[in-house]
Design a protein around this motif. Structure first.
Motif, PDB file in Angstrom:
ATOM      1  N   VAL A 121      -8.459 -20.131 -11.502  1.00 17.05           N
ATOM      2  CA  VAL A 121      -7.747 -18.913 -11.885  1.00 17.05           C
ATOM      3  C   VAL A 121      -6.263 -19.234 -12.067  1.00 17.05           C
ATOM      4  O   VAL A 121      -5.638 -19.816 -11.176  1.00 17.05           O
ATOM      5  CB  VAL A 121      -7.918 -17.816 -10.812  1.00 17.05           C
ATOM      6  CG1 VAL A 121      -7.052 -16.606 -11.159  1.00 17.05           C
ATOM      7  CG2 VAL A 121      -9.372 -17.406 -10.710  1.00 17.05           C
ATOM      8  N   THR A 122      -5.741 -18.871 -13.215  1.00 16.91           N
ATOM      9  CA  THR A 122      -4.302 -19.006 -13.475  1.00 16.91           C
ATOM     10  C   THR A 122      -3.759 -17.629 -13.850  1.00 16.91           C
ATOM     11  O   THR A 122      -4.440 -16.841 -14.511  1.00 16.91           O
ATOM     12  CB  THR A 122      -4.043 -19.992 -14.628  1.00 16.91           C
ATOM     13  OG1 THR A 122      -4.706 -19.514 -15.812  1.00 16.91           O
ATOM     14  CG2 THR A 122      -4.568 -21.376 -14.292  1.00 16.91           C
ATOM     15  N   ALA A 123      -2.559 -17.349 -13.415  1.00 15.71           N
ATOM     16  CA  ALA A 123      -1.928 -16.068 -13.718  1.00 15.71           C
ATOM     17  C   ALA A 123      -0.415 -16.229 -13.623  1.00 15.71           C
ATOM     18  O   ALA A 123       0.077 -17.093 -12.880  1.00 15.71           O
ATOM     19  CB  ALA A 123      -2.417 -14.985 -12.752  1.00 15.71           C
ATOM     20  N   PRO A 124       0.342 -15.413 -14.359  1.00 12.43           N
ATOM     21  CA  PRO A 124       1.807 -15.546 -14.332  1.00 12.43           C
ATOM     22  C   PRO A 124       2.401 -15.365 -12.942  1.00 12.43           C
ATOM     23  O   PRO A 124       3.450 -15.958 -12.635  1.00 12.43           O
ATOM     24  CB  PRO A 124       2.271 -14.421 -15.277  1.00 12.43           C
ATOM     25  CG  PRO A 124       1.112 -14.177 -16.180  1.00 12.43           C
ATOM     26  CD  PRO A 124      -0.093 -14.402 -15.335  1.00 12.43           C
ATOM     27  N   ASN A 125       1.754 -14.539 -12.096  1.00 15.18           N
ATOM     28  CA  ASN A 125       2.319 -14.286 -10.778  1.00 15.18           C
ATOM     29  C   ASN A 125       1.861 -15.299  -9.738  1.00 15.18           C
ATOM     30  O   ASN A 125       2.176 -15.157  -8.559  1.00 15.18           O
ATOM     31  CB  ASN A 125       1.941 -12.874 -10.313  1.00 15.18           C
ATOM     32  CG  ASN A 125       0.428 -12.697 -10.204  1.00 15.18           C
ATOM     33  OD1 ASN A 125      -0.316 -13.295 -10.971  1.00 15.18           O
ATOM     34  ND2 ASN A 125       0.002 -11.881  -9.261  1.00 15.18           N
ATOM     35  N   LEU A 126       1.119 -16.332 -10.167  1.00 16.04           N
ATOM     36  CA  LEU A 126       0.642 -17.365  -9.244  1.00 16.04           C
ATOM     37  C   LEU A 126       1.429 -18.651  -9.467  1.00 16.04           C
ATOM     38  O   LEU A 126       1.486 -19.174 -10.588  1.00 16.04           O
ATOM     39  CB  LEU A 126      -0.849 -17.636  -9.451  1.00 16.04           C
ATOM     40  CG  LEU A 126      -1.807 -16.474  -9.156  1.00 16.04           C
ATOM     41  CD1 LEU A 126      -3.234 -16.869  -9.488  1.00 16.04           C
ATOM     42  CD2 LEU A 126      -1.701 -16.036  -7.697  1.00 16.04           C
ATOM     43  N   ALA A 127       2.049 -19.161  -8.408  1.00 15.43           N
ATOM     44  CA  ALA A 127       2.812 -20.404  -8.526  1.00 15.43           C
ATOM     45  C   ALA A 127       1.883 -21.583  -8.776  1.00 15.43           C
ATOM     46  O   ALA A 127       2.220 -22.512  -9.525  1.00 15.43           O
ATOM     47  CB  ALA A 127       3.627 -20.631  -7.256  1.00 15.43           C
ATOM     48  N   GLU A 128       0.696 -21.559  -8.153  1.00 17.67           N
ATOM     49  CA  GLU A 128      -0.281 -22.641  -8.329  1.00 17.67           C
ATOM     50  C   GLU A 128      -1.646 -22.052  -8.670  1.00 17.67           C
ATOM     51  O   GLU A 128      -1.955 -20.903  -8.326  1.00 17.67           O
ATOM     52  CB  GLU A 128      -0.384 -23.476  -7.045  1.00 17.67           C
ATOM     53  CG  GLU A 128       0.907 -24.200  -6.671  1.00 17.67           C
ATOM     54  CD  GLU A 128       0.691 -25.136  -5.488  1.00 17.67           C
ATOM     55  OE1 GLU A 128      -0.258 -25.941  -5.540  1.00 17.67           O
ATOM     56  OE2 GLU A 128       1.449 -25.033  -4.516  1.00 17.67           O
ATOM     57  N   ASP A 129      -2.454 -22.857  -9.361  1.00 17.53           N
ATOM     58  CA  ASP A 129      -3.800 -22.417  -9.719  1.00 17.53           C
ATOM     59  C   ASP A 129      -4.659 -22.253  -8.469  1.00 17.53           C
ATOM     60  O   ASP A 129      -4.456 -22.943  -7.458  1.00 17.53           O
ATOM     61  CB  ASP A 129      -4.470 -23.436 -10.646  1.00 17.53           C
ATOM     62  CG  ASP A 129      -3.773 -23.515 -11.991  1.00 17.53           C
ATOM     63  OD1 ASP A 129      -2.991 -22.606 -12.308  1.00 17.53           O
ATOM     64  OD2 ASP A 129      -4.016 -24.509 -12.716  1.00 17.53           O
TER      65      ASP A 129
END
Length: 249
Positions: A121-129
């Motif tokens: 899962v990747t998202a703009p609000n996540l620093a790491e996957d």
């Protein structure tokens, strides 16, 4: 066409007593048509066949299936190798299906190593996957982001309670709920739990069905113990196990 078909001791047409004795000998492991016999009692003809031979052995379905084959009845060498190949494939299938059953677990280490599938899962609000390992009853999360619980398991039953529309930034399960919302539409939160039970049941039934099929393969290596019903039974159970495995996948 049966291998080692019974020959009447009274001459002429074979009667029911000859058939019954012929089947009883195979059930008890005392076939008079050869010295070779299956190594284990569980690989002999089931006792129920001796009790109801007319229903379980000499019916039109079993006799029709018994006539089908690619190896001559007197070709013991070809039969033995053909059944050995079948036995090897069944044992390999049993082992692989048993490994697949570890995906039923809700323990992080097992699920992350032996899951059915994996994702990121990747998202703009996540620093790491965030890594996901999806099993049959739960999802293992490896969430290295600050404030997250890190490595954890969320069961399918918990999906709806962990994916509310008002999910907020924070620590613990709330943070992982954000990740789950990114991966799963909140409106579908109950779908995984709804199908999980049937998938687990199908996988377990597929695993159990290998055992009688393996016993049948061993029995059918010995032509003096082979019977119509075991050939029919082995074919039907193998198809059933295959369908259960396909349903799980």
């Amino acid at each position: 066409k049966n291998n080692g078909a019974p020959v009447s001791s009274r001459g002429g047409k074979i009667d029911k007593r000859d058939h019954r004795q012929w089947i009883d000998d195979r059930v008890k492991g005392n076939s008079k048509l050869g010295n070779d016999r299956p190594p284990l009692r569980c690989c002999l003809v089931p006792p129920c066949v001796g009790c109801c031979p007319g229903v379980l052995e000499q019916n039109c379905v079993c006799e029709t299936i018994g006539r089908i084959g690619i190896v001559r009845p007197d070709d013991k060498y070809g039969r033995r190798w053909l059944m050995r190949i079948g036995l090897i494939t069944q044992v390999v299938g049993l082992i692989l299906t048993a490994i697949a059953c570890f995906a039923i677990s809700t323990e992080y280490n097992l699920l992350s190593s032996l899951s059915y599938t994996k994702g990121v899962v990747t998202a703009p609000n996540l620093a790491e996957d965030v890594e996901l390992a999806i099993g049959l009853r739960a999802v293992a999360f490896n969430n290295p982001n600050p404030g997250a619980v890190g490595k954890t398991v969320i069961t399918f039953e918990e999906f709806c309670s962990l994916t509310p529309a008002q999910t907020r930034n924070g620590t613990g399960p709330e943070f992982d709920a954000q990740v789950l919302s990114t991966y799963l539409n909140p409106r579908d939160c109950g779908e995984c739990a709804a199908v999980s039970g049937s998938m687990v049941s199908s996988l377990v039934m597929s695993l159990v069905s290998y055992l009688p099929t393996i016993f049948t393969d061993v029995l059918r290596m010995y032509p003096n113990y082979d019977v119509n019903c075991q050939k029919a039974f082995g074919m039907i159970v193998a198809i059933f196990g295959l369908l259960m495995a396909i349903n799980t996948w």
